[in-house]
Write a protein that holds these residues in place. Structure first.
Motif, PDB file in Angstrom:
ATOM      1  N   SER A 123      -9.115 -18.688 -23.748  1.00  0.00           N
ATOM      2  CA  SER A 123      -8.542 -19.956 -24.185  1.00  0.00           C
ATOM      3  C   SER A 123      -8.221 -20.810 -22.965  1.00  0.00           C
ATOM      4  O   SER A 123      -8.406 -20.396 -21.818  1.00  0.00           O
ATOM      5  CB  SER A 123      -7.262 -19.696 -24.983  1.00  0.00           C
ATOM      6  OG  SER A 123      -6.746 -20.887 -25.560  1.00  0.00           O
ATOM      7  N   VAL A 124      -7.731 -21.999 -23.232  1.00  0.00           N
ATOM      8  CA  VAL A 124      -7.145 -22.831 -22.179  1.00  0.00           C
ATOM      9  C   VAL A 124      -5.630 -22.782 -22.374  1.00  0.00           C
ATOM     10  O   VAL A 124      -5.130 -23.049 -23.479  1.00  0.00           O
ATOM     11  CB  VAL A 124      -7.639 -24.280 -22.237  1.00  0.00           C
ATOM     12  CG1 VAL A 124      -7.009 -25.099 -21.116  1.00  0.00           C
ATOM     13  CG2 VAL A 124      -9.164 -24.329 -22.131  1.00  0.00           C
ATOM     14  N   TYR A 125      -4.924 -22.445 -21.314  1.00  0.00           N
ATOM     15  CA  TYR A 125      -3.478 -22.289 -21.380  1.00  0.00           C
ATOM     16  C   TYR A 125      -2.799 -23.442 -20.646  1.00  0.00           C
ATOM     17  O   TYR A 125      -3.112 -23.734 -19.496  1.00  0.00           O
ATOM     18  CB  TYR A 125      -3.060 -20.955 -20.754  1.00  0.00           C
ATOM     19  CG  TYR A 125      -3.500 -19.780 -21.581  1.00  0.00           C
ATOM     20  CD1 TYR A 125      -4.775 -19.229 -21.413  1.00  0.00           C
ATOM     21  CD2 TYR A 125      -2.668 -19.239 -22.556  1.00  0.00           C
ATOM     22  CE1 TYR A 125      -5.193 -18.167 -22.193  1.00  0.00           C
ATOM     23  CE2 TYR A 125      -3.081 -18.172 -23.344  1.00  0.00           C
ATOM     24  CZ  TYR A 125      -4.346 -17.648 -23.158  1.00  0.00           C
ATOM     25  OH  TYR A 125      -4.760 -16.600 -23.939  1.00  0.00           O
ATOM     26  N   PHE A 126      -1.881 -24.090 -21.358  1.00  0.00           N
ATOM     27  CA  PHE A 126      -1.128 -25.193 -20.772  1.00  0.00           C
ATOM     28  C   PHE A 126       0.349 -24.841 -20.706  1.00  0.00           C
ATOM     29  O   PHE A 126       0.920 -24.301 -21.659  1.00  0.00           O
ATOM     30  CB  PHE A 126      -1.271 -26.467 -21.612  1.00  0.00           C
ATOM     31  CG  PHE A 126      -2.617 -27.128 -21.493  1.00  0.00           C
ATOM     32  CD1 PHE A 126      -3.571 -26.971 -22.487  1.00  0.00           C
ATOM     33  CD2 PHE A 126      -2.914 -27.921 -20.393  1.00  0.00           C
ATOM     34  CE1 PHE A 126      -4.808 -27.585 -22.385  1.00  0.00           C
ATOM     35  CE2 PHE A 126      -4.148 -28.538 -20.278  1.00  0.00           C
ATOM     36  CZ  PHE A 126      -5.097 -28.365 -21.271  1.00  0.00           C
ATOM     37  N   CYS A 127       0.932 -25.193 -19.597  1.00  0.00           N
ATOM     38  CA  CYS A 127       2.375 -25.130 -19.427  1.00  0.00           C
ATOM     39  C   CYS A 127       2.928 -26.535 -19.637  1.00  0.00           C
ATOM     40  O   CYS A 127       2.258 -27.535 -19.313  1.00  0.00           O
ATOM     41  CB  CYS A 127       2.690 -24.638 -18.016  1.00  0.00           C
ATOM     42  SG  CYS A 127       4.419 -24.707 -17.549  1.00  0.00           S
ATOM     43  N   ALA A 128       4.130 -26.628 -20.177  1.00  0.00           N
ATOM     44  CA  ALA A 128       4.781 -27.921 -20.338  1.00  0.00           C
ATOM     45  C   ALA A 128       6.251 -27.784 -19.970  1.00  0.00           C
ATOM     46  O   ALA A 128       6.820 -26.681 -20.008  1.00  0.00           O
ATOM     47  CB  ALA A 128       4.639 -28.432 -21.769  1.00  0.00           C
ATOM     48  N   ILE A 129       6.858 -28.918 -19.600  1.00  0.00           N
ATOM     49  CA  ILE A 129       8.279 -28.931 -19.271  1.00  0.00           C
ATOM     50  C   ILE A 129       8.949 -30.097 -19.986  1.00  0.00           C
ATOM     51  O   ILE A 129       8.299 -31.084 -20.340  1.00  0.00           O
ATOM     52  CB  ILE A 129       8.527 -29.046 -17.754  1.00  0.00           C
ATOM     53  CG1 ILE A 129       8.020 -30.388 -17.213  1.00  0.00           C
ATOM     54  CG2 ILE A 129       7.865 -27.900 -17.011  1.00  0.00           C
ATOM     55  CD1 ILE A 129       8.376 -30.628 -15.738  1.00  0.00           C
ATOM     56  N   SER A 130      10.242 -29.964 -20.224  1.00  0.00           N
ATOM     57  CA  SER A 130      11.003 -31.081 -20.769  1.00  0.00           C
ATOM     58  C   SER A 130      12.444 -30.956 -20.306  1.00  0.00           C
ATOM     59  O   SER A 130      12.903 -29.873 -19.914  1.00  0.00           O
ATOM     60  CB  SER A 130      10.935 -31.128 -22.301  1.00  0.00           C
ATOM     61  OG  SER A 130      11.612 -30.027 -22.876  1.00  0.00           O
ATOM     62  N   GLN A 131      13.133 -32.081 -20.375  1.00  0.00           N
ATOM     63  CA  GLN A 131      14.529 -32.109 -19.944  1.00  0.00           C
ATOM     64  C   GLN A 131      15.403 -32.443 -21.123  1.00  0.00           C
ATOM     65  O   GLN A 131      14.982 -33.150 -22.052  1.00  0.00           O
ATOM     66  CB  GLN A 131      14.706 -33.140 -18.817  1.00  0.00           C
ATOM     67  CG  GLN A 131      16.075 -33.165 -18.179  1.00  0.00           C
ATOM     68  CD  GLN A 131      16.455 -31.841 -17.530  1.00  0.00           C
ATOM     69  OE1 GLN A 131      16.564 -30.798 -18.193  1.00  0.00           O
ATOM     70  NE2 GLN A 131      16.675 -31.861 -16.227  1.00  0.00           N
TER      71      GLN A 131
END
Lengths: 113, 111
Positions: A87-95
């Motif tokens: 697969s394609v793995y994405f990391c994400a961030i939020s505040q």
């Protein structure tokens, strides 16, 4: 752009081997997420973190584990990779805030043979 | 749980206007996001709606109707670079900030 990097960017591995993907942020954001993206399924949440050493499961967590020992790093481990984890793995961030927009890293393309 | 529907593909002509629809079903709503994703790249944030109405941002606008479980993304003065996948994502109330994504709408802009 949010300061998010992922490593490696591409990886080929064999079934049954362990794999660790790294997400690194320089934004000091509290929340971090791991998604996988597959054709026809869109982005699906694997695990997320709401602080150092605080993590929880997402929609497709089976076969994956995570760790967050520092604010800036969130690791995703496939204990024993299977072909279905290609697969394609994405990391994400939020505040924390009213909107809490998630910003995504560049992604890691993983091929499990 | 949530169910999010958006068309799989759309085609439009350079300079035209296109509207991409998104419908959702959720037990508690706490915001809707639109992202743009070019092939081989990461999703990038376009817009956020939590109240009913239209949010405008340059050539892009996003509309929300919470009572109808409906949103659309409006792209004006289409350019070739707008060819991309557009992702609708919903945050459910009390979901610890989790987003549920639709499968995306692949927009092709033709000259």
């Amino acid at each position: 752009d949010a300061g998010i990097t992922q490593s490696p960017r591409h990886k080929v591995t064999e079934t049954g081997t362990p794999v660790t993907l790294r997400c690194h942020q320089t934004e000091n954001h509290r929340y971090m997420y791991w998604y996988r993206q597959d054709p026809g399924h869109g982005l699906r949440l694997i695990h997320y973190s709401y602080g150092v050493k605080d993590t929880d499961k997402g929609e497709v967590s089976d076969g994956y584990s995570v760790s967050r020992s520092k604010t800036e790093d969130f690791l995703l481990t496939l204990e024993s990779a299977t072909s279905s984890q290609t697969s394609v793995y994405f990391c994400a961030i939020s505040q924390r805030g009213r909107q809490e927009t998630q910003y995504f890293g560049p992604g890691t393309r993983l091929l499990v043979l | 749980g949530q169910n999010i529907d958006q068309p799989t593909e759309m085609t439009a002509t350079e300079g035209a206007i296109v509207q991409i629809n998104c419908t959702y079903q959720t037990s508690g709503f706490n915001g809707l996001f639109w992202y743009q994703q070019h092939a081989g790249e990461a999703p990038t944030f376009l817009s956020y709606n939590v109240l009913d109405g239209l949010e405008e941002k340059g050539r892009f606008s996003s509309f929300l109707s919470r009572s109808k479980g409906y949103s659309y993304l409006l792209l004006k003065e289409l350019q070739m670079k707008d060819s991309a996948s557009y992702l609708c994502a919903v945050r459910e109330a009390g979901s610890a900030r989790q987003l549920t994504f639709g499968s995306g709408t692949q927009l092709t802009v033709l000259p």
